[in-house]
Design a protein around this motif. Sequence first.
Motif, PDB file in Angstrom:
ATOM      1  N   ALA A  71       0.778  -1.279   0.044  1.00 53.94           N
ATOM      2  CA  ALA A  71       0.045   0.040  -0.112  1.00 53.94           C
ATOM      3  C   ALA A  71       0.786   1.234  -0.205  1.00 53.94           C
ATOM      4  O   ALA A  71       0.687   2.192  -0.474  1.00 53.94           O
ATOM      5  N   ASN A  72       1.896   1.267   0.929  1.00 50.73           N
ATOM      6  CA  ASN A  72       2.852   2.395   0.885  1.00 50.73           C
ATOM      7  C   ASN A  72       3.613   2.659  -0.267  1.00 50.73           C
ATOM      8  O   ASN A  72       4.238   3.825  -0.538  1.00 50.73           O
ATOM      9  N   ALA A  73       3.801   1.603  -1.350  1.00 48.69           N
ATOM     10  CA  ALA A  73       4.513   1.782  -2.639  1.00 48.69           C
ATOM     11  C   ALA A  73       3.641   2.614  -3.670  1.00 48.69           C
ATOM     12  O   ALA A  73       4.487   2.924  -4.626  1.00 48.69           O
ATOM     13  N   VAL A  74       2.395   2.806  -3.487  1.00 48.50           N
ATOM     14  CA  VAL A  74       1.807   3.206  -4.635  1.00 48.50           C
ATOM     15  C   VAL A  74       0.880   4.467  -4.214  1.00 48.50           C
ATOM     16  O   VAL A  74       0.543   4.374  -2.874  1.00 48.50           O
ATOM     17  N   THR A  75       0.475   5.189  -5.010  1.00 47.22           N
ATOM     18  CA  THR A  75      -0.489   6.214  -4.573  1.00 47.22           C
ATOM     19  C   THR A  75      -1.861   5.769  -4.634  1.00 47.22           C
ATOM     20  O   THR A  75      -2.105   4.758  -5.296  1.00 47.22           O
ATOM     21  N   LYS A 107      -5.599  12.798  -5.856  1.00 51.93           N
ATOM     22  CA  LYS A 107      -4.338  13.086  -5.688  1.00 51.93           C
ATOM     23  C   LYS A 107      -3.871  13.362  -4.097  1.00 51.93           C
ATOM     24  O   LYS A 107      -3.038  13.220  -3.843  1.00 51.93           O
ATOM     25  N   SER A 108      -5.019  13.870  -3.779  1.00 51.68           N
ATOM     26  CA  SER A 108      -4.975  14.308  -1.972  1.00 51.68           C
ATOM     27  C   SER A 108      -5.319  13.271  -1.109  1.00 51.68           C
ATOM     28  O   SER A 108      -5.356  13.376  -0.059  1.00 51.68           O
ATOM     29  N   LEU A 109      -5.592  11.991  -1.771  1.00 46.08           N
ATOM     30  CA  LEU A 109      -6.131  10.965  -0.911  1.00 46.08           C
ATOM     31  C   LEU A 109      -5.066  10.161  -0.307  1.00 46.08           C
ATOM     32  O   LEU A 109      -3.927   9.739  -1.173  1.00 46.08           O
ATOM     33  N   SER A 110      -5.269   9.600   0.696  1.00 50.51           N
ATOM     34  CA  SER A 110      -4.161   8.797   1.476  1.00 50.51           C
ATOM     35  C   SER A 110      -4.128   7.265   0.644  1.00 50.51           C
ATOM     36  O   SER A 110      -5.443   6.674   0.480  1.00 50.51           O
ATOM     37  N   PRO A 111      -3.111   6.716   0.560  1.00 53.43           N
ATOM     38  CA  PRO A 111      -3.054   5.260  -0.144  1.00 53.43           C
ATOM     39  C   PRO A 111      -3.991   4.330   0.974  1.00 53.43           C
ATOM     40  O   PRO A 111      -3.873   4.525   2.105  1.00 53.43           O
ATOM     41  N   CYS A 112      -4.566   3.465   0.230  1.00 53.13           N
ATOM     42  CA  CYS A 112      -5.408   2.362   1.013  1.00 53.13           C
ATOM     43  C   CYS A 112      -4.404   1.422   1.572  1.00 53.13           C
ATOM     44  O   CYS A 112      -3.535   0.794   0.512  1.00 53.13           O
ATOM     45  N   ASN A 113      -4.491   0.925   2.637  1.00 50.48           N
ATOM     46  CA  ASN A 113      -3.791  -0.305   3.240  1.00 50.48           C
ATOM     47  C   ASN A 113      -4.664  -1.543   3.021  1.00 50.48           C
ATOM     48  O   ASN A 113      -4.067  -2.586   3.691  1.00 50.48           O
ATOM     49  N   GLN A 114      -5.655  -1.682   2.309  1.00 52.70           N
ATOM     50  CA  GLN A 114      -6.534  -2.852   2.125  1.00 52.70           C
ATOM     51  C   GLN A 114      -7.356  -2.695   0.894  1.00 52.70           C
ATOM     52  O   GLN A 114      -7.067  -1.685   0.172  1.00 52.70           O
ATOM     53  N   ALA A 126     -21.535  -3.223 -19.657  1.00 51.14           N
ATOM     54  CA  ALA A 126     -20.202  -3.422 -19.401  1.00 51.14           C
ATOM     55  C   ALA A 126     -19.444  -2.558 -20.120  1.00 51.14           C
ATOM     56  O   ALA A 126     -18.297  -2.565 -19.746  1.00 51.14           O
ATOM     57  N   TYR A 127     -19.787  -2.123 -21.123  1.00 42.65           N
ATOM     58  CA  TYR A 127     -19.076  -1.287 -22.213  1.00 42.65           C
ATOM     59  C   TYR A 127     -19.948   0.150 -22.399  1.00 42.65           C
ATOM     60  O   TYR A 127     -21.178   0.294 -21.720  1.00 42.65           O
ATOM     61  N   GLY A 128     -19.312   1.068 -22.941  1.00 45.76           N
ATOM     62  CA  GLY A 128     -19.669   2.524 -23.171  1.00 45.76           C
ATOM     63  C   GLY A 128     -19.209   3.524 -21.987  1.00 45.76           C
ATOM     64  O   GLY A 128     -18.157   2.885 -21.487  1.00 45.76           O
ATOM     65  N   ARG A 129     -20.203   4.363 -21.693  1.00 40.63           N
ATOM     66  CA  ARG A 129     -19.901   5.002 -20.489  1.00 40.63           C
ATOM     67  C   ARG A 129     -20.104   4.431 -18.858  1.00 40.63           C
ATOM     68  O   ARG A 129     -21.441   4.281 -19.116  1.00 40.63           O
ATOM     69  N   VAL A 130     -19.508   3.988 -18.424  1.00 41.48           N
ATOM     70  CA  VAL A 130     -19.541   3.333 -17.043  1.00 41.48           C
ATOM     71  C   VAL A 130     -19.019   4.255 -15.940  1.00 41.48           C
ATOM     72  O   VAL A 130     -18.085   5.067 -16.015  1.00 41.48           O
ATOM     73  N   GLN A 131     -19.503   4.069 -14.665  1.00 42.16           N
ATOM     74  CA  GLN A 131     -19.279   4.724 -13.610  1.00 42.16           C
ATOM     75  C   GLN A 131     -19.301   3.916 -12.219  1.00 42.16           C
ATOM     76  O   GLN A 131     -20.359   3.231 -12.424  1.00 42.16           O
ATOM     77  N   ARG A 132     -18.259   3.842 -11.659  1.00 46.37           N
ATOM     78  CA  ARG A 132     -18.131   3.232 -10.441  1.00 46.37           C
ATOM     79  C   ARG A 132     -17.772   3.862  -9.237  1.00 46.37           C
ATOM     80  O   ARG A 132     -17.037   4.920  -9.297  1.00 46.37           O
ATOM     81  N   LYS A 133     -18.199   3.274  -8.136  1.00 47.52           N
ATOM     82  CA  LYS A 133     -17.640   4.045  -6.956  1.00 47.52           C
ATOM     83  C   LYS A 133     -16.764   2.970  -6.335  1.00 47.52           C
ATOM     84  O   LYS A 133     -16.804   2.066  -5.937  1.00 47.52           O
ATOM     85  N   LEU A 134     -15.611   3.638  -5.831  1.00 44.87           N
ATOM     86  CA  LEU A 134     -14.593   3.007  -5.010  1.00 44.87           C
ATOM     87  C   LEU A 134     -14.250   3.512  -3.865  1.00 44.87           C
ATOM     88  O   LEU A 134     -14.400   4.951  -3.427  1.00 44.87           O
ATOM     89  N   SER A 135     -14.085   2.737  -2.885  1.00 50.75           N
ATOM     90  CA  SER A 135     -13.903   3.353  -1.258  1.00 50.75           C
ATOM     91  C   SER A 135     -12.674   2.404  -0.829  1.00 50.75           C
ATOM     92  O   SER A 135     -12.776   1.231  -0.995  1.00 50.75           O
ATOM     93  N   CYS A 136     -12.367   3.280   0.204  1.00 51.17           N
ATOM     94  CA  CYS A 136     -11.385   2.521   1.026  1.00 51.17           C
ATOM     95  C   CYS A 136     -11.768   2.642   2.633  1.00 51.17           C
ATOM     96  O   CYS A 136     -11.582   3.964   3.206  1.00 51.17           O
ATOM     97  N   PRO A 137     -12.242   1.815   3.367  1.00 58.41           N
ATOM     98  CA  PRO A 137     -12.770   1.806   4.618  1.00 58.41           C
ATOM     99  C   PRO A 137     -11.953   2.181   5.629  1.00 58.41           C
ATOM    100  O   PRO A 137     -12.160   3.142   6.586  1.00 58.41           O
ATOM    101  N   SER A 138     -10.599   1.955   5.464  1.00 62.31           N
ATOM    102  CA  SER A 138      -9.393   2.032   6.580  1.00 62.31           C
ATOM    103  C   SER A 138      -9.130   3.502   6.582  1.00 62.31           C
ATOM    104  O   SER A 138      -8.526   4.018   7.341  1.00 62.31           O
ATOM    105  N   GLU A 139      -9.210   4.132   5.255  1.00 64.43           N
ATOM    106  CA  GLU A 139      -8.957   5.641   5.324  1.00 64.43           C
ATOM    107  C   GLU A 139      -9.874   6.471   5.266  1.00 64.43           C
ATOM    108  O   GLU A 139     -10.158   7.670   5.115  1.00 64.43           O
ATOM    109  N   SER A 140     -11.309   5.897   5.010  1.00 66.92           N
ATOM    110  CA  SER A 140     -12.510   6.639   5.208  1.00 66.92           C
ATOM    111  C   SER A 140     -12.727   7.493   3.915  1.00 66.92           C
ATOM    112  O   SER A 140     -13.330   8.643   4.120  1.00 66.92           O
ATOM    113  N   TRP A 141     -12.538   7.252   2.793  1.00 70.33           N
ATOM    114  CA  TRP A 141     -12.557   7.763   1.718  1.00 70.33           C
ATOM    115  C   TRP A 141     -13.231   7.074   0.679  1.00 70.33           C
ATOM    116  O   TRP A 141     -13.354   5.898   0.445  1.00 70.33           O
ATOM    117  N   SER A 142     -14.093   7.646  -0.313  1.00 66.98           N
ATOM    118  CA  SER A 142     -14.615   7.111  -1.372  1.00 66.98           C
ATOM    119  C   SER A 142     -14.877   8.158  -2.608  1.00 66.98           C
ATOM    120  O   SER A 142     -14.737   9.434  -2.323  1.00 66.98           O
TER     121      SER A 142
END
Length: 230
Positions: A14-18, A60-67, A78-94
């Motif tokens: 986790a600490n090796a990537v943004t 860019k301002s989010l902390s890397p997720c450790n999970q 599954a194709y065309g314009r798609v939108q997904r929500k990504l979240s990191c519970p340990s850092e409380s961001w989505s």
Amino acid sequence: MYAGLVLFPLSHQANAVTASEQIHQSLSEAITHDLAQWQKQQDIKQLSHKFELRIPSSAKSLSPCNQALKVSPSKGLAYGRVQRKLSCPSESWSLYVRAMVSVTALLPVAKRNMQRDEIIEKADIQWRKLTLKTSDKYILTKESEILGQQVARKLRKNIPIRVSYLDSPVLVKLGDPVIIEAALPGFNATMAGIAMDSGKMEQAIRVKNTSSGKVITAYPIAKGRVETRF
């Protein structure tokens, strides 16, 4: 399409990537997974894809997720314009991330422009690699779904064949002479008749027995043949 959240483990420490890199990796894997599932469901033999992710600058301002990031299930195509929500519970961001997904598939298409009421035969079909549009949601991907069907609306050559373009063929037309088949345990008979309705496979129609003049209900089973059911 899929119930619940999908977890995609991170392949780097986790600490090796943004956070942006984690988002890119997780969403790329989710899109690839969805396309593989869709290809299997549609029974498409050959499929290729490419996509462009549009990650918000705020990532860019989010902390890397450790999970493993949580990726919301896909909705719609599954194709065309798609939108997904990504979240990191340990850092409380989505955040929501959009992507433009392009798909090219090997599909059966008409060799020539076909008019309404034509019956599609094997000689009318060829296979081509086509890039799909979002309007190509309900398409036919197997020859077995197409051969023997009747064109319901003008079908242009070399385009994906949509379900709405085809219909079951009319086996018996109003006024046609038909053979009536009647079967009971230990008894089989055939009689001549006249169709009083047009009908497709297994569709109830009225048929007049030529000998008795009696009108019965029968069901088309082949071109010019109907059967009675008791």
